[in-house]
Design a protein around this motif. Structure first.
Motif, PDB file in Angstrom:
ATOM      1  N   ILE A 183       2.828  21.825  11.437  1.00  0.00           N
ATOM      2  CA  ILE A 183       3.231  20.893  12.498  1.00  0.00           C
ATOM      3  C   ILE A 183       2.440  19.599  12.341  1.00  0.00           C
ATOM      4  O   ILE A 183       1.213  19.610  12.243  1.00  0.00           O
ATOM      5  CB  ILE A 183       2.989  21.484  13.899  1.00  0.00           C
ATOM      6  N   ASP A 184       3.138  18.461  12.328  1.00  0.00           N
ATOM      7  CA  ASP A 184       2.477  17.157  12.213  1.00  0.00           C
ATOM      8  C   ASP A 184       2.202  16.514  13.564  1.00  0.00           C
ATOM      9  O   ASP A 184       1.180  15.842  13.742  1.00  0.00           O
ATOM     10  CB  ASP A 184       3.356  16.190  11.399  1.00  0.00           C
ATOM     11  N   ILE A 185       3.140  16.689  14.510  1.00  0.00           N
ATOM     12  CA  ILE A 185       3.085  15.975  15.798  1.00  0.00           C
ATOM     13  C   ILE A 185       3.299  16.953  16.946  1.00  0.00           C
ATOM     14  O   ILE A 185       4.206  17.792  16.905  1.00  0.00           O
ATOM     15  CB  ILE A 185       4.180  14.885  15.859  1.00  0.00           C
ATOM     16  N   ILE A 186       2.475  16.817  17.973  1.00  0.00           N
ATOM     17  CA  ILE A 186       2.687  17.543  19.227  1.00  0.00           C
ATOM     18  C   ILE A 186       3.141  16.533  20.283  1.00  0.00           C
ATOM     19  O   ILE A 186       2.467  15.526  20.525  1.00  0.00           O
ATOM     20  CB  ILE A 186       1.405  18.259  19.699  1.00  0.00           C
ATOM     21  N   ASN A 187       4.281  16.809  20.883  1.00  0.00           N
ATOM     22  CA  ASN A 187       4.826  15.974  21.953  1.00  0.00           C
ATOM     23  C   ASN A 187       4.542  16.673  23.282  1.00  0.00           C
ATOM     24  O   ASN A 187       5.014  17.790  23.514  1.00  0.00           O
ATOM     25  CB  ASN A 187       6.328  15.796  21.752  1.00  0.00           C
ATOM     26  N   VAL A 188       3.767  16.029  24.154  1.00  0.00           N
ATOM     27  CA  VAL A 188       3.304  16.662  25.389  1.00  0.00           C
ATOM     28  C   VAL A 188       4.111  16.160  26.584  1.00  0.00           C
ATOM     29  O   VAL A 188       4.099  14.962  26.888  1.00  0.00           O
ATOM     30  CB  VAL A 188       1.807  16.391  25.626  1.00  0.00           C
ATOM     31  N   CYS A 189       4.807  17.080  27.247  1.00  0.00           N
ATOM     32  CA  CYS A 189       5.580  16.750  28.458  1.00  0.00           C
ATOM     33  C   CYS A 189       5.346  17.784  29.552  1.00  0.00           C
ATOM     34  O   CYS A 189       6.267  18.153  30.293  1.00  0.00           O
ATOM     35  CB  CYS A 189       7.062  16.663  28.139  1.00  0.00           C
ATOM     36  N   THR A 190       4.136  18.268  29.657  1.00  0.00           N
ATOM     37  CA  THR A 190       3.764  19.242  30.680  1.00  0.00           C
ATOM     38  C   THR A 190       3.521  18.542  32.017  1.00  0.00           C
ATOM     39  O   THR A 190       3.483  17.306  32.081  1.00  0.00           O
ATOM     40  CB  THR A 190       2.463  19.940  30.272  1.00  0.00           C
TER      41      THR A 190
END
Length: 353
Positions: A67-74
């Motif tokens: 995984i290169d990118i974590i997109n956070v929408c918590t």
């Protein structure tokens, strides 16, 4: 071309309506995993878009080497927790606003980004609209002279999101419309001003509409309502910021208030010109050859600030450009919001310097 592999943590309304379409449209990104404590919601998105991997615990996603990118929408409370863990695991992070629910957590995020050498960017979609880019350039080139004061806000008549759920629970959200809407318009105003350093803040907050069920705003559909749930945040906030260069900014944000209609606005005043941006309508006020003039610029069609923001993040990760948002700007933002809440309790101005 090797695509950047993206995993989404948090798959609620803001991800489904804003982040998901932007990632799917970017030719250099591939959404390979989704994660949510409510796994059924993440599974539904995965099934609809052919995403193979679905998780319930974000730590399982972050542990993956591919995984290169974590997109956070918590919910807001978990922004810093997930972002810091992802950065420490060597991932780039794109996070929904607000950066964090308090300055200490925002500082930890900035420090984690610096230590990891990875890109941390928090959604600042309003910066990337054509009207915003025009105004930033207009100020940078000196056409407004000294920009010394202004006002900004976002007022809803009745638009409380997810009443009784995490939006209206301070422990999870960090606050009401100030932290929800304030990030957008305060950031836009301060960015257009050239990012002056905030040094003092004062403010007041009010909760007067916790009992209402009325809604006239599409934004009230965000979040999940809970009958007899918690409502311990403000529904209106006002404030005032002083900057190191002597400039000042008035603030006003509401989820519910007896105003005519919903609207977001930024107004700035300079020694050579001023402007009023209300929703999508821009007017410039200046003087030409001894005559006062009101000017309405003709600007390109807005492609969508959220999408452009995520595309810019990808460009930064790929090394093609420098970031127009820095984690330090995020720290300043959360300091401002936290100080307004502190001032509302104390009744006094709070110094930031």
């Amino acid at each position: 071309m090797t695509k950047l592999r993206v995993a989404a943590v948090g798959t609620g309304n803001i991800f489904r309506s804003i982040h998901l379409p932007a990632w799917l449209a970017n030719p250099e990104a591939e959404l390979v995993a989704v994660c949510d404590a409510y796994k059924a919601g993440a599974q539904k998105i995965a099934d609809e878009h052919g995403i193979k991997d679905v998780y319930e615990d974000y730590r399982d996603v972050i542990a993956r080497d591919d995984i290169d990118i974590i997109n956070v929408c918590t919910p807001n409370l978990y922004h810093s927790e997930v972002a810091i863990a992802a950065l420490q695991a060597g991932k780039h992070v794109f996070c929904e606003k607000p950066d964090a629910i308090n300055p200490a957590e925002a500082v930890k995020m900035a420090e984690a980004a610096k230590a990891s050498g990875k890109v941390l960017m928090v959604m600042r979609n309003n910066r990337y609209r054509p009207v915003s880019q025009f105004l930033r350039t207009y100020v940078e080139k000196g056409h407004m002279g000294e920009v010394y004061t202004g006002r900004c806000g976002w007022l809803r008549r009745r638009g409380i999101p997810g009443k009784g759920g995490w939006f209206t629970t301070k422990e999870l959200s960090g606050g009401g419309p100030l932290i929800d809407l304030g990030v957008h318009m305060i950031d836009l105003a301060v960015w257009i001003m050239g990012n002056p350093k905030p040094v003092a803040v004062s403010g007041s907050v009010y909760t007067k509409f916790a009992g209402t069920e009325l809604s006239d705003s599409v934004h009230s559909s965000f979040g999940s309502k809970q009958e007899n749930g918690t409502f311990d945040v403000e529904d209106l906030a006002t404030g005032f910021i002083r900057f190191e260069n002597g400039a000042s900014l008035q603030l006003e944000f509401s989820w519910a208030s007896n105003v005519e209609t919903e609207g977001r606005f930024v107004e700035l005043r300079g020694t050579k010109a001023g402007f009023s941006l209300f929703n999508d309508d821009l007017k410039l006020f200046t003087e030409i050859e001894g005559t006062l003039c009101n000017i309405t610029p003709q600007l390109p069609k807005d492609p969508g600030g959220h999408k452009v923001n995520i595309n810019h993040f990808v460009d930064v990760v790929q090394g093609r450009t420098e970031p127009t948002f820095t984690p330090e700007q995020g720290v300043d933002m959360i300091k401002i919001l936290s100080a307004i809440y502190e001032s509302a309790v104390s009744g006094r101005e709070v110094r930031l310097d």
